[in-house]
Design a protein around this motif. Structure first.
Motif, PDB file in Angstrom:
ATOM      1  N   TRP A   1      -5.285   3.206 -10.494  1.00 26.54           N
ATOM      2  CA  TRP A   1      -5.608   2.498 -11.750  1.00 26.54           C
ATOM      3  C   TRP A   1      -4.926   3.165 -12.933  1.00 26.54           C
ATOM      4  N   GLN A   2      -4.942   4.500 -12.953  1.00 27.60           N
ATOM      5  CA  GLN A   2      -4.319   5.210 -14.063  1.00 27.60           C
ATOM      6  C   GLN A   2      -2.814   4.988 -14.078  1.00 27.60           C
ATOM      7  N   SER A   3      -2.210   5.000 -12.893  1.00 22.10           N
ATOM      8  CA  SER A   3      -0.778   4.755 -12.803  1.00 22.10           C
ATOM      9  C   SER A   3      -0.433   3.354 -13.288  1.00 22.10           C
ATOM     10  N   GLY A   4      -1.240   2.369 -12.893  1.00 20.45           N
ATOM     11  CA  GLY A   4      -1.007   1.008 -13.349  1.00 20.45           C
ATOM     12  C   GLY A   4      -1.191   0.858 -14.839  1.00 20.45           C
ATOM     13  N   LEU A   5      -2.187   1.536 -15.386  1.00 16.60           N
ATOM     14  CA  LEU A   5      -2.435   1.485 -16.835  1.00 16.60           C
ATOM     15  C   LEU A   5      -1.249   2.049 -17.604  1.00 16.60           C
ATOM     16  N   GLU A   6      -0.721   3.173 -17.129  1.00 13.23           N
ATOM     17  CA  GLU A   6       0.428   3.778 -17.806  1.00 13.23           C
ATOM     18  C   GLU A   6       1.653   2.860 -17.740  1.00 13.23           C
TER      19      GLU A   6
ATOM     20  N   GLU B   1      -6.427   3.364   1.986  1.00 15.04           N
ATOM     21  CA  GLU B   1      -7.221   4.441   1.400  1.00 15.04           C
ATOM     22  C   GLU B   1      -7.857   3.922   0.114  1.00 15.04           C
ATOM     23  N   PHE B   2      -9.175   3.801   0.108  1.00 18.48           N
ATOM     24  CA  PHE B   2      -9.866   3.227  -1.044  1.00 18.48           C
ATOM     25  C   PHE B   2     -10.934   4.178  -1.593  1.00 18.48           C
ATOM     26  N   GLY B   3     -10.725   5.483  -1.408  1.00 17.96           N
ATOM     27  CA  GLY B   3     -11.665   6.453  -1.948  1.00 17.96           C
ATOM     28  C   GLY B   3     -11.587   6.505  -3.468  1.00 17.96           C
ATOM     29  N   PRO B   4     -12.616   7.053  -4.120  1.00 19.56           N
ATOM     30  CA  PRO B   4     -12.645   7.113  -5.587  1.00 19.56           C
ATOM     31  C   PRO B   4     -11.417   7.797  -6.191  1.00 19.56           C
ATOM     32  N   GLU B   5     -10.985   8.921  -5.600  1.00 18.88           N
ATOM     33  CA  GLU B   5      -9.841   9.635  -6.162  1.00 18.88           C
ATOM     34  C   GLU B   5      -8.561   8.806  -6.063  1.00 18.88           C
ATOM     35  N   ALA B   6      -8.351   8.179  -4.888  1.00 19.33           N
ATOM     36  CA  ALA B   6      -7.144   7.369  -4.703  1.00 19.33           C
ATOM     37  C   ALA B   6      -7.138   6.176  -5.642  1.00 19.33           C
ATOM     38  N   MET B   7      -8.287   5.499  -5.771  1.00 19.78           N
ATOM     39  CA  MET B   7      -8.335   4.306  -6.609  1.00 19.78           C
ATOM     40  C   MET B   7      -8.168   4.660  -8.087  1.00 19.78           C
TER      41      MET B   7
END
Length: 270
Positions: free
Chosen positions: A233-238, A223-229
């Protein structure tokens, strides 16, 4: 997924046998155009910079894990596509007469390749993992399929990490033994081989493990839709911010020591 893949029309089961169209659900032709537009392959393949790109694939016919590396190969768009050719969703990619799928079928982390590179040196590694070994009890069949993938892929990561760390400890033990040998033994050919094997550096692994959300299903790996990505990214940043909040995590381990960090595991242990 615009710019990435589209369903095959007519469907896969209606495609002629022995064709790539009959062996995958989606057409990734659009991905080739997108990668050629966004990726600077001249930079990747230039020898005047310190960035190294290594892409893991599986040879469809031999079943062997094959790495394409910018230090030894001219990286093309086909290499990138092959490293992400998740079957049966995406078709195998032809490279110089051979066909390749995503290397994650055999090893979904290149950690062993990173730490076995010559010459061995002190290494700080950030290992990003989409799959968590820990998870909740499934409540229906889609959740069972999702949990199956989590266990399947995370177990490979753990196995490779455990193997790599065991090899590091073996090298450290060999180094201690070699230090006890008399100088006269150092010229022995077998001792020379062991000396090369014993060469090692300190290893610090920062393991960033994505924590699945309740709304995600078994298709999250494609799943590579804008919402999923954006959510990923936000989870990884946190996670990286919380990891780096403790500056000691990046310190070089003491001599003869290897260290791994997983912020979510550390939190559970508190």
């Amino acid at each position: 997924m615009p710019g990435f893949y589209v369903p095959r029309i007519p469907g896969t089961l209606l495609q002629p046998p022995s064709t790539l169209e009959a062996m995958s659900f989606y057409d990734t032709t659009l991905l080739k155009t997108t990668l050629e537009r966004l990726v600077d392959f001249d930079l990747i393949n230039s020898k005047g910079h310190d960035v190294r790109l290594s892409l893991g694939t599986v040879n469809v016919q031999s079943g062997q894990l094959v790495y394409f590396d910018s230090t030894t190969d001219i990286i093309r768009v086909e290499h990138v596509m092959a490293s992400g050719a998740l079957m049966p969703w995406f078709p195998a990619v032809e490279i110089d007469g051979e066909y390749y799928w995503d290397g994650g079928m055999v090893s979904n982390t290149p950690l062993s390749r990173v730490l076995s590179s010559e010459p061995r040196r002190d290494t700080l590694t950030f290992q990003v993992d989409l799959w968590s070994a820990r998870g909740r009890l499934p409540t229906d069949l889609p959740e069972v399929l999702s949990r199956q993938k989590e266990i399947q892929y995370s177990s490979r990561t753990r196995a490779i990490t455990t193997h790599v760390m065991a090899m590091q400890k073996m090298r450290q033990a060999l180094q201690l033994v070699l230090e006890k040998l008399p100088d006269s033994a150092c010229e022995d050919p077998e001792v020379v081989k062991i000396t090369d094997l014993a060469c090692h550096g300190a290893t610090n692994i920062i393991h960033l493990i994505y924590q699945s959300k309740a709304f995600e299903g078994h298709s999250k790996d494609y799943e590579f839709g804008p919402e999923a990505m954006c959510e990923h990214w936000q989870s990884g940043l946190e996670d990286i911010r919380r990891t780096l909040a403790d500056p000691g995590r990046l310190d070089r381990p003491a001599a003869g020591m290897n260290v791994t960090h997983d912020i979510h595991r550390d939190e559970r242990l508190r």
